[in-house]
Design a protein around this motif. Structure first.
Motif, short mmCIF file in Angstrom:
data_model
loop_
_atom_site.label_atom_id
_atom_site.label_comp_id
_atom_site.label_asym_id
_atom_site.label_seq_id
_atom_site.Cartn_x
_atom_site.Cartn_y
_atom_site.Cartn_z
N UNK A 1 7.08 22.79 21.93
CA UNK A 1 8.00 22.54 20.51
C UNK A 1 8.33 21.28 20.24
N UNK A 2 7.86 20.71 19.30
CA UNK A 2 8.35 19.12 19.00
C UNK A 2 9.90 19.13 18.36
N UNK A 3 10.46 17.99 18.91
CA UNK A 3 12.02 17.93 18.78
C UNK A 3 12.09 16.97 17.76
N UNK A 4 12.33 17.26 16.43
CA UNK A 4 12.18 16.07 15.36
C UNK A 4 13.41 15.41 15.42
N UNK A 414 2.50 23.57 12.16
CA UNK A 414 3.86 24.56 11.42
C UNK A 414 3.42 24.94 10.20
#
Lengths: 414, 578
Positions: A1-4, A414
């Protein structure tokens, strides 16, 4: 999961930690990465000769005349249309150019080094107001001025910068925001600070007193002297945040008079473009909106880095451009906090109780709140060779940001 | 010949109140016959076609497009009106002394860090999102908007409970805090009465009456009308009650509600009994069976509630400690009542009163058909048996004269390990058995002994109806029954309420005190001087300004200004990332 959030915090931290220093001047072809003999750099996103705006065409013509690649404008135009000259955005070559932003191989450019991250960016010298190449003018007087800059001003400034060990651009921006500048459209204070720091050294390094006089006069009389080094300085800041996986922060905003384009850290080198808007401007006597070229120039790198229109609260004098009151300047800055990720640690605004300037445009916030970046800018005449016709404010087109958000969702699944 | 001119605007969001204002202003221009300013939803378009405002352009408008349709006597007038739209939209009616209108709640909280309250009155479909944002920023929410789904309401309230924050609403018109009114509210002086209301105008009525009676309030907390429904389960109501219970400035609590779910009402009353201070209750349409039950005071109406509250402040009742009901004597299985009545009316009254204490009482002659026992000869759970009914008197004397049947039933019921209380009525006087206690008391004593042998305590209670001049002699009857170990009283109500308290306590005894659900509301925070962030109707900010309360009006727009496609992409990105 990307961590914006984490990615954006990292990017903006790099923007703010960057410390650009003007170290020297050099021929563009010797220092600008990827630039070659038959290439001209220009402002904004990529554009073909066919779609190029008037002032940019004019500047291209002037550049070929200056380079000696064409004897007259007709010959230059023919060469430009022939496909033998490559056009490339300054921003894709670590450079930044105001208005038409044309940088040709033999021009002297400032070498601005982000000493925190070891990133070098480049910009040419500012020609001052009036008939100038960056507005698309290419008359003989324009070229003569360029020649003077190349033969006298540039070499002297180069010697001075080297002799003094460089000028800290971040420091000047910080100070000038406390002196009524916005760092983009109003560079009066910064230009004075720049000139005054250099003057004593110029007096020493110039080959004679006449040269010293001419160079100091040239720098000191031009309230836009500092624009170009600041732009390249800002470019070294935002370039430090390029290509960070998962970041939604804008690292480039630029216009070419035809299109407005942005780049986003987490989306690599892709440009997202839309038609460049018409600037809501105050026009010089004798000019009107129908004379205006669409929004043009790389100077929006200043807003990208957290100054310019974003710091308008520091420069209330600029509201005369939009016929407003100082409160409007403050509110412009306050609006920009809504679409930025952080408040600048180095650049502060006295009128806002020394709050940091809004820094790091977040495409998600722009689209969610439907507020696009506000830019303070000059306006060029739509025809080549006429020059500046006014100044004012403009909002970036929403489409660039919406396309970027859509691309972001696609890229990250996404 | 009238003409219709239309302008469609894309990608704009304008608050519905503002649209209505625009419509009214356009209508005022000369030669304008009719105006429709709507978002292009199907139902809106249908509305326009009803007043003859229709065109292919209008019909083609999409739900996120703004339609401005003008019917005018001539084209020039229509064009003139259309040319004024931007000016009218830009005109600010509210004279807010606010230099900058932040575009987001987040910015507003930075501008007014002391604000603990957010009023949300944006369109229903966006209201839940704004509320959630406010909760995440640590604010209590007065959710004025309606058309919020009950699913959203439950989710928001559960989340708020975890955070120790109140969600007052949705569809909550009124709240009064710190002497100020939020949204629809009255100017009520400060005082020691705290109100929780699942009833907006009810709150206004009670608070106004309290003010008129020289009383005052600490808080008037609206919860939204659905809070006491079974689905929502009084989440906000119970949290608000808990606030008032802990608030030292609140001396008397008033609870009011539109008709609540009976089950939820019981939950609320259970909590109210533990408030440790007088609680006045007016739940509309809930039968009042007593005026007082411990610290609970039941009002017959809104006005009565206000008066009661003011009186209770003036004359604080002595709050008795918990009555010792000797619960420890009962086994964990014991919980039921068996009432063996000879008198029909007394049996009915017992049912009526017990309804206020236990969820259900079965009877062979029930007040309510659905509570009829399956078999009069076999008790179930709480049962009240009128032995004077036909099924018992066929070929037998009435139980007021013949005790045999009752005695048999007494012993039978006493053997049921789930029975905790046995209730009898003894009606003496002319015509009755000459000495009923002489037969019944030994049976009751035997029943108690039997129960005791089985390790149980059987509580026996009797009401004796009659006088000292009756042939059987009242005192004599009472003495015999008391000797047998019975609780005796001449009042049916007193006896039944005593039974009710025991049954209620036995039922609650088995519920292990649930762990504190969520987080209690921070009393210090909620009692700070009022400052409010208002998202939506500007008039609420104007009201706050008039009252001298600090406020910030937010220039709010829905995500992506209502562009559903972009909003859903943004949402996906938010959901899919940390």
């Amino acid at each position: 999961m990307i961590d914006i959030n984490k990615a954006n915090a990292y990017v903006v931290e790099r923007f703010m930690e960057a410390r650009p220093v003007a170290t020297t001047m050099a021929k563009a072809i010797e220092v600008v990465p990827g630039l070659h003999e038959n290439m001209l750099l220009h402002a904004g996103p990529p554009v073909t000769w066919e779609r190029m705006s008037g002032p940019m065409r004019g500047a291209m013509i002037g550049a070929l005349l200056f380079e000696g690649k064409a004897k007259n404008p007709e010959e230059a135009e023919k060469l430009l249309a022939s496909g033998k000259i490559d056009f490339a955005p300054c921003n894709d070559h670590m450079a930044s150019g105001p208005m038409a932003g044309v940088i040709s191989p033999s021009q002297l450019v400032y070498v601005i080094e982000n000493q925190t991250h070891g990133i070098k960016c480049f910009s040419n010298m500012n020609e001052g107001r009036g008939n100038v190449l960056r507005m698309g003018a290419y008359k003989e007087e324009v070229l003569n001025k360029l020649r003077l800059m190349e033969s006298v001003v540039g070499p002297t400034v180069k010697s001075a910068l080297e002799a003094m060990g460089g000028i800290d651009i971040r420091m000047i921006i910080s100070k000038s925001l406390h002196m009524g500048d916005d760092g983009h459209n109003r560079e009066d204070a910064a230009s004075i600070l720049w000139s005054i720091q250099m003057a004593p050294i110029i007096a020493k390094v110039a080959k004679d007193t006449q040269t010293a006089h001419d160079v100091i006069k040239f720098l000191g009389e031009n309230p836009l002297t500092m624009l170009n080094p600041i732009m390249a300085g800002c470019k070294t800041m935002t370039a430090a945040g390029d290509n960070v996986e998962g970041s939604t922060i804008v690292t480039v905003m630029a216009r070419n008079g035809t299109d407005f384009g942005i780049k986003v850290s987490g989306l690599g080198n892709q440009w997202f473009t839309a038609q460049a808007p018409i600037v809501k401007a105050l026009y010089f006597p004798g000019f009107k909106e129908s004379d205006a070229c669409r929004d043009i120039g790389d100077s929006t790198i200043t807003e990208t880095a957290g100054i310019g229109g974003f710091a308008m609260a520091a420069a209330p004098a600029l509201v005369t451009f939009i016929g407003g009151v100082p409160r409007d300047a403050t509110n412009t800055t306050l609006d920009m906090y809504e679409i930025t990720f952080a408040e600048h640690k180095q650049f502060t605004i006295p009128a806002l109780d020394f709050r940091g300037t809004p820094t790091g445009i977040d495409i998600l916030k722009v689209v969610e709140k439907q507020i696009t970046p506000r830019v303070n800018t000059g306006v060029a005449h739509k025809d080549p060779g006429v020059g500046q016709v006014g100044g004012g404010v403009v909002s970036a087109p929403m489409k660039c940001f919406e396309d970027a958000v859509t691309a972001f969702a696609e890229k990250y699944g996404l | 010949m009238a003409i219709i001119k239309t302008e469609i605007r894309r990608g704009v969001y304008i608050d519905s109140a503002k649209l209505m204002k625009l419509q009214r202003s356009l209508d005022d221009f000369a030669s304008i016959l009719d105006v429709g300013v709507i978002m292009g939803t199907d139902s809106n378009k249908e509305l326009l076609s009803h007043i003859g405002l229709t065109s292919p352009e209008i019909m083609a408008a999409k739900p996120d497009e703004l339609v401005i349709a003008i019917k005018a006597a001539d084209e020039k007038s229509a064009d003139f009106a259309l040319s004024k739209v931007d000016d009218l939209l830009a005109a600010r009616t509210a004279s807010l002394d606010q230099d900058y209108l932040p575009r987001s709640l987040e910015t507003a909280t930075k501008m007014l860090p002391g604000a603990e309250w957010v009023i949300v009155s944006v369109a229903g479909r966006y209201a839940a999102g704004v509320t959630r944002e406010a909760l995440h920023l640590g604010k209590h929410v007065h959710l004025f908007s309606d058309n919020v789904t009950v699913e959203d309401e439950i989710e928001l309230k559960k989340e708020a409970r975890e955070l120790g924050l109140l969600v007052m609403g949705p569809d909550c018109g009124t709240a009064m805090v710190d002497g100020f009114g939020l949204a629809f509210a009255n100017k009520i002086r400060k005082g020691p009465i705290g109100i929780v209301a699942a009833a907006g105008t009810g709150l206004q009525q009670v608070a106004s009456r309290i003010h008129q009676l020289n009383g005052g309030i600490t808080f008037g907390i609206g919860t939204g009308g659905k809070d006491l429904s079974e689905k929502v389960g009084a989440i906000t109501f119970l949290m608000a009650l808990d606030v008032l219970k802990r608030d030292p400035d609140t001396k008397v609590i008033v609870l009011i509600s539109k008709p609540p779910s009976p089950k939820v009402a019981e939950e609320v009353l259970k909590a109210a009994r533990k408030a440790g201070k007088p609680v006045v209750i007016n739940f509309i349409a809930r039968a009042v069976t007593t005026l007082q039950d411990g610290n609970l005071f039941f009002a017959t109406g809104l006005d009565d509630a206000a008066r009661l509250a003011v009186d209770l402040v003036k004359n604080p009742p002595v709050m008795k400690g918990d009555e010792d009901l000797g619960l420890e004597k009962f086994t964990p299985q014991q919980k039921y009542l068996r009432g063996l009545f000879s008198g029909g009316t007394l049996a009915y009254e017992a049912q009526h009163i017990l309804a206020g204490y236990v969820p259900r009482v079965w009877a062979n002659a029930p007040i309510n058909k659905e509570n009829k026992m399956a078999n009069s000869f076999e008790s179930q759970e709480h049962s009240i048996i009128d032995l004077g009914e036909d099924e018992f008197t066929v070929g037998r004397l009435h139980p007021m004269m013949d005790n045999d049947l009752r005695i048999r039933r007494i012993l039978e019921e006493a053997n049921d390990p789930e029975v905790a209380v046995l209730m009898l009525d003894i009606v003496i006087g002319y015509g009755s058995h000459p000495d009923p206690a002489s037969e019944l008391a030994p049976a009751l004593a035997e029943a108690k002994v039997n129960a005791k042998k089985a390790g149980r305590h059987l509580e026996v209670v009797c009401v004796v109806t009659g006088t000292d001049e009756d042939p059987q002699n009242f005192e004599n009857q009472v003495t015999q029954l008391k000797k047998a170990g019975a609780f005796v009283d001449p009042s049916n109500e007193v006896v039944v309420r005593y039974v009710g308290r025991i049954l209620r306590a036995l039922a609650e005894r088995n519920i292990v005190e649930a762990d504190q659900i969520g987080k209690p509301v921070d009393l210090d925070q909620i009692k700070r001087p009022l400052a409010v962030i208002n998202v939506g109707l500007e008039s609420f900010s104007e009201n706050l300004k008039d009252q001298g309360a600090p406020y910030i009006q937010v220039d709010w727009k829905p995500p992506a200004s209502g562009n559903e496609k972009m909003a859903s992409i943004l949402n996906r990105i938010k959901q899919g990332s940390k």
